[in-house]
Design a protein around this motif. Structure first.
Motif, short mmCIF file in Angstrom:
data_model
loop_
_atom_site.label_atom_id
_atom_site.label_comp_id
_atom_site.label_asym_id
_atom_site.label_seq_id
_atom_site.Cartn_x
_atom_site.Cartn_y
_atom_site.Cartn_z
N GLY A 89 -4.90 1.42 25.22
CA GLY A 89 -3.53 1.02 24.86
C GLY A 89 -3.46 0.29 23.44
N GLY A 90 -4.72 0.01 22.85
CA GLY A 90 -4.94 -0.49 21.49
C GLY A 90 -4.28 0.56 20.70
N CYS A 91 -3.65 -0.06 19.63
CA CYS A 91 -2.85 0.63 18.69
C CYS A 91 -3.50 1.06 17.30
N HIS A 92 -4.89 0.91 17.29
CA HIS A 92 -5.53 1.03 15.89
C HIS A 92 -7.18 1.15 16.32
N ILE A 122 1.48 1.59 11.43
CA ILE A 122 1.60 0.17 10.88
C ILE A 122 -0.04 -0.59 11.10
N CYS A 123 -0.33 -0.66 12.01
CA CYS A 123 -1.63 -1.34 12.45
C CYS A 123 -2.87 -0.89 11.74
N PHE A 127 -6.93 -2.47 9.21
CA PHE A 127 -8.35 -2.53 9.81
C PHE A 127 -9.22 -1.74 9.04
N ASP A 145 11.52 9.21 3.69
CA ASP A 145 12.06 7.67 3.46
C ASP A 145 10.65 6.91 3.97
N PRO A 147 7.71 6.01 2.91
CA PRO A 147 6.92 5.09 2.06
C PRO A 147 7.65 3.67 2.00
N TYR A 148 8.99 3.90 1.95
CA TYR A 148 9.89 2.67 1.96
C TYR A 148 9.88 1.76 3.40
N LYS A 149 9.51 2.59 4.52
CA LYS A 149 9.53 2.09 5.60
C LYS A 149 8.13 1.24 5.80
N PRO A 151 5.38 0.27 3.68
CA PRO A 151 4.82 0.51 2.32
C PRO A 151 3.32 -0.06 2.36
N MET A 152 2.87 -0.79 3.22
CA MET A 152 1.60 -1.21 3.29
C MET A 152 0.67 -0.12 3.55
N HIS A 155 0.36 1.80 0.38
CA HIS A 155 -0.09 1.27 -0.52
C HIS A 155 -1.84 1.23 -0.58
N GLU A 156 -2.07 1.45 0.71
CA GLU A 156 -3.48 1.24 0.99
C GLU A 156 -4.31 2.56 0.77
N MET B 1 1.89 -4.56 18.06
CA MET B 1 0.84 -4.57 19.10
C MET B 1 -0.52 -5.15 18.43
N HIS B 2 -0.84 -4.99 17.25
CA HIS B 2 -1.88 -5.18 16.51
C HIS B 2 -1.90 -6.77 16.55
N MET B 36 4.29 -7.38 4.40
CA MET B 36 4.03 -6.29 4.46
C MET B 36 3.02 -6.08 5.44
N CYS B 37 2.35 -7.01 6.22
CA CYS B 37 1.23 -6.83 7.12
C CYS B 37 2.02 -6.46 8.30
N GLU B 84 13.83 -2.88 0.79
CA GLU B 84 13.73 -1.60 1.35
C GLU B 84 14.59 -0.73 0.48
N PHE B 85 14.30 0.49 0.11
CA PHE B 85 14.99 1.55 -0.35
C PHE B 85 15.32 1.28 -1.87
N TRP B 87 12.97 0.63 -4.84
CA TRP B 87 11.79 0.48 -5.42
C TRP B 87 11.73 0.54 -7.08
N ILE B 99 1.99 -4.15 -6.60
CA ILE B 99 2.28 -5.30 -5.41
C ILE B 99 1.35 -6.56 -5.66
N LYS B 103 0.69 -9.46 1.15
CA LYS B 103 -0.64 -8.55 1.74
C LYS B 103 -1.61 -9.69 2.38
#
Lengths: 220, 113
Positions: A89-92, A122-123, A127, A145, A147-149, A151-152, A155-156, B1-2, B36-37, B84-85, B87, B99, B103
């Motif tokens: 069930g864990g997401c990451h 996301i998650c 980590f 689209d 990257p816009y939704k 970004p984290m 970015h990482e 969920m995280h 962002m997190c 959003e959208f 950038w 950035i 974060k």
């Protein structure tokens, strides 16, 4: 009484990730954390890369999934060491799960380790696992689209693989606009268009990967 | 969920700090969270109420300071909120951005007795 803490919430995870990294370094292993949304082609990428490196590099795989051993069974057919983590069930994946997996793999028989994360944009971005590079597989049917939704995530990562480029004639995905958006917030990122079905672009990705492995090992 | 694992890690960190100070009880926990997190405040509160039971933070409350995602234009140096959208730099139209906020995922301080 107020106490200043000023500490990162995921600091404990970072510490275990650092320990994992040292364990990998000691064993001469280069590790990749492979992330994507579900169905973008993480397992297909791993399979293609294993086949391309057959006889050249000893590969190992950690398969992260919410449940099932389906992916691990497919990868095991390539005759490489593979270990399944089910997060139930864990997401990451996190550094601790990765540490458990590492203690159950024959590390002396591995030079390149793929850690396939849970399908999620996301998650997993937050980590660290102890990997040397973070790889994102972003496939063309998902749209340009993303990257816009998320970004984290964009970015990482160190590498973005645009998978399923064989579908470009059928889906709305502007490679140039996508590349511009990703490079806009992540200057160091490498981007490779690939298709795990036709094999297009895989050679370029693998060449880059071998150079990274060489650099990483000579630094130790 | 995280949020479940983030909340657990946050609580572990708070309890460790509180014990170090010899605290009997944790009153308030001040968190700084970057947009962002992707951390959902309600979700953290929900898990926290469940996880804190039986600890010295059982009566603790959470305070959130949310930090918007901010970028700095590499061309002209302008700092702006990333929407959003959109950038590109609102001043010069540059699209190479660094950035500089959003974060964060931190326990800033705790109030203890």
């Amino acid at each position: 009484m107020e106490i200043k803490v000023l500490k990162d919430i995921l600091g404990a995870n970072e510490q275990i990730a650092e320990r994992n990294r040292r364990l990998l370094d000691k064993n001469g292993i280069f590790a990749l954390n492979i992330m994507s949304s579900p169905g973008a082609g993480k397992t297909s990428l791993i399979l293609q890369t294993i086949r391309n490196l057959k006889g050249k590099v000893k590969v190992g795989v950690i398969e992260g999934d919410v449940s099932s051993t389906y992916d691990a069974e497919i990868v095991a057919k390539e005759k490489v060491p593979v270990l399944q983590i089910n997060t139930g069930g864990g997401c990451h994946l996190d550094a601790n799960m990765t540490n458990n997996a590492l203690t159950n793999l024959p590390l002396q028989k591995i030079e390149l380790l793929f850690i396939e994360n849970i399908g999620n944009l996301i998650c997993p971005a937050g980590f660290a696992l102890g990997e040397h590079n973070k790889v994102l597989v972003s496939s063309t049917p998902e749209g340009d689209d993303k990257p816009y939704k998320y970004p984290m995530m964009f970015h990482e990562v160190d590498v973005v693989l645009i998978n399923k480029i064989d579908l470009l004639p059928y889906v709305k995905f502007d490679v140039e606009a996508f590349t511009r958006a990703v490079k806009g917030i992540n200057r160091k990122v490498k981007i490779f268009p690939i298709s795990c079905v036709t094999g297009e672009g895989i050679d370029r990705w693998v060449s880059w990967l071998l150079v990274q492995m060489g650099k990483s090992i000579s630094r130790r | 969920m995280h949020e479940l694992s983030i909340t657990q890690e946050m609580l572990d960190l708070v309890l460790e700090q509180a014990e170090k100070e010899g605290a009997r009880e944790v009153g308030k926990i001040n968190l700084v969270i970057g947009e962002m997190c992707g951390v959902v405040e309600d979700s953290v509160r929900f898990y926290f109420d469940f996880l804190k039971k039986g600890t010295i933070a059982e009566k603790a409350t959470l305070s959130f300071t949310m930090i918007p995602t901010k970028a700095k234009c590499r061309n002209c140096g302008k700092i702006f909120e990333l929407k959003e959208f959109e950038w590109t730099c609102p001043d010069c139209g540059g699209d190479s951005l660094e950035i500089v906020g959003g974060k964060e995922l931190q326990v800033e301080s705790i109030e203890v007795e």
